[in-house]
Design an enzyme around this catalytic site. Structure first.
Site, PDB file in Angstrom:
ATOM      1  N   HIS A 157      27.033  43.184  34.717  1.00  0.00           N
ATOM      2  CA  HIS A 157      26.124  42.061  34.951  1.00  0.00           C
ATOM      3  C   HIS A 157      24.937  42.055  33.990  1.00  0.00           C
ATOM      4  O   HIS A 157      24.235  41.041  33.891  1.00  0.00           O
ATOM      5  CB  HIS A 157      25.598  42.077  36.386  1.00  0.00           C
ATOM      6  CG  HIS A 157      26.642  41.821  37.419  1.00  0.00           C
ATOM      7  ND1 HIS A 157      27.493  40.731  37.378  1.00  0.00           N
ATOM      8  CD2 HIS A 157      26.996  42.521  38.530  1.00  0.00           C
ATOM      9  CE1 HIS A 157      28.316  40.768  38.417  1.00  0.00           C
ATOM     10  NE2 HIS A 157      28.037  41.845  39.120  1.00  0.00           N
ATOM     11  N   ASP A 210      36.892  43.603  38.365  1.00  0.00           N
ATOM     12  CA  ASP A 210      35.890  43.660  39.430  1.00  0.00           C
ATOM     13  C   ASP A 210      35.898  42.335  40.187  1.00  0.00           C
ATOM     14  O   ASP A 210      36.182  41.280  39.616  1.00  0.00           O
ATOM     15  CB  ASP A 210      34.517  43.903  38.804  1.00  0.00           C
ATOM     16  CG  ASP A 210      33.430  44.233  39.813  1.00  0.00           C
ATOM     17  OD1 ASP A 210      33.067  45.410  39.922  1.00  0.00           O
ATOM     18  OD2 ASP A 210      32.934  43.304  40.479  1.00  0.00           O
ATOM     19  N   HIS A 244      33.445  40.687  41.204  1.00  0.00           N
ATOM     20  CA  HIS A 244      32.369  39.829  40.717  1.00  0.00           C
ATOM     21  C   HIS A 244      32.551  39.561  39.226  1.00  0.00           C
ATOM     22  O   HIS A 244      32.930  40.461  38.478  1.00  0.00           O
ATOM     23  CB  HIS A 244      31.007  40.484  40.949  1.00  0.00           C
ATOM     24  CG  HIS A 244      30.733  40.854  42.368  1.00  0.00           C
ATOM     25  ND1 HIS A 244      30.985  42.112  42.871  1.00  0.00           N
ATOM     26  CD2 HIS A 244      30.247  40.117  43.392  1.00  0.00           C
ATOM     27  CE1 HIS A 244      30.657  42.142  44.153  1.00  0.00           C
ATOM     28  NE2 HIS A 244      30.217  40.947  44.500  1.00  0.00           N
ATOM     29  N   ASP A 270      36.146  46.613  43.967  1.00  0.00           N
ATOM     30  CA  ASP A 270      35.631  45.877  45.110  1.00  0.00           C
ATOM     31  C   ASP A 270      36.457  44.642  45.470  1.00  0.00           C
ATOM     32  O   ASP A 270      36.094  43.920  46.397  1.00  0.00           O
ATOM     33  CB  ASP A 270      34.158  45.519  44.931  1.00  0.00           C
ATOM     34  CG  ASP A 270      33.810  45.080  43.527  1.00  0.00           C
ATOM     35  OD1 ASP A 270      34.717  44.949  42.683  1.00  0.00           O
ATOM     36  OD2 ASP A 270      32.611  44.888  43.255  1.00  0.00           O
TER      37      ASP A 270
END
Length: 315
Positions: free
Chosen positions: A124, A161, A163, A244
């Protein structure tokens, strides 16, 4: 054999009680690597990333801001989710240093597979901002290091991931030497990664709807990502290995199992065997169920060690 880069300093990043990005995550990963069910690994201490390595992808102002924010005691919030404790800066420098050391190893030794068991995660962090639990963008630092030091022309970063790795997409959106491919739940933080966000043709985003599972995930790779990777023919494959998307994860709502991470890793090893002389480096991103993280790490590292996975796309 899989080379593992990690460091005890990565346990010193303490976001505080109740924060999901806790030291217990890395402890679970390290226990998994010691499990007899896990393939043979060789462990190395991660070095500290240098300023030169970091400023290839982050602005000097951003780097100075993160260094300057490092507290002597307690915690300081860079944003609502991203926290620094006294041990966070050195943990972040070890995490980014680990991937650079892994790049050096896969280009200069007979070993072609590496896993970086590090935290904080990285995908991120943008060129100018630390965010989303991330201080420095570890896989981006690795890609830039490989481009600068080994004069290769094409690197693929694959991010499964849950996200979207908005930071990685931000850093490389105009750099045709780097292909970034991501599956991620949508809608979900950070709200980026739409199919229309294609950079200069080097970004491949496949958003997955809430509750998607094995069939949707594997179809995304079989129909979109793997063909694009074969066409791009990367000379190095980097993996943002977030676990995740597992069905047990408390921060998201996809329904993958450890077997899906094994499958996708084998597919990426096949890509690397065809185009990159087998070179694959994986770096830990998310994953907040300790049980899921444990079993997914074993599945992922075992698949990394497979020298000749089936090259045919399969379910």
């Amino acid at each position: 054999m899989v080379l593992v880069y990690t460091h005890a300093d990565c346990l010193g990043h303490e976001p505080g009680p109740g924060h999901p990005e806790s030291p217990s995550r890395l402890k679970a990963v390290l226990r998994a690597l010691d499990d007899p069910a896990c393939t043979q690994t060789k462990r190395f201490d991660a070095p500290l990333a240098t300023r030169e390595q970091l400023t290839r992808v982050h602005s000097p102002a951003m780097l100075d801001a993160v260094i300057g924010a490092s507290p002597l005691r307690g915690q300081i919030f860079l944003d609502a989710d991203t926290v620094m404790s006294p041990g966070s800066l050195i943990a972040g420098l070890r995490a980014a240093g680990a991937v650079c050391a892994a790049v050096d190893a896969v280009f200069s030794s007979p070993q072609r597979r590496a896993f970086c068991a590090v935290r904080p995660p990285g995908h991120h962090a943008t060129r100018d901002t630390a965010m989303g639990f991330c201080l420095f963008n570890n896989v981006a630092v690795a890609a830039a290091h490989a481009l600068a030091e080994y004069r290769i022309e094409r690197i693929a970063i694959v991010d499964f991931d849950v996200h979207h790795g908005n930071g990685t997409a931000d850093i490389f959106h105009a750099d045709a030497r780097v292909m970034y491919a991501s599956t991620h739940q949508s809608p979900l933080y950070p709200g980026t990664g739409g199919v229309h966000q294609c950079g200069v043709g080097n970004l491949v985003h496949v958003p997955l709807p809430t509750a998607a599972g094995t069939l949707e995930f594997r179809a995304a790779f079989e129909t979109r990502i793997l063909p694009a990777l074969d066409h791009f023919a990367p000379q190095l494959v980097l993996i943002s290995a977030g676990f995740d998307a597992h069905r047990l994860d408390p921060l998201a709502s996809l329904n993958l199992a450890a077997e899906d991470f094994s499958w996708v890793t084998e597919m990426l090893v096949g890509i690397a065997n065809r185009h990159a002389e087998g070179r694959v480096i994986s770096s830990l991103e998310g994953g907040y169920s300790l049980n899921a993280l444990y079993e997914s790490t074993i599945a992922h590292v075992n698949a990394l060690s497979n020298p000749n996975p089936g090259d045919e796309l399969r379910r």
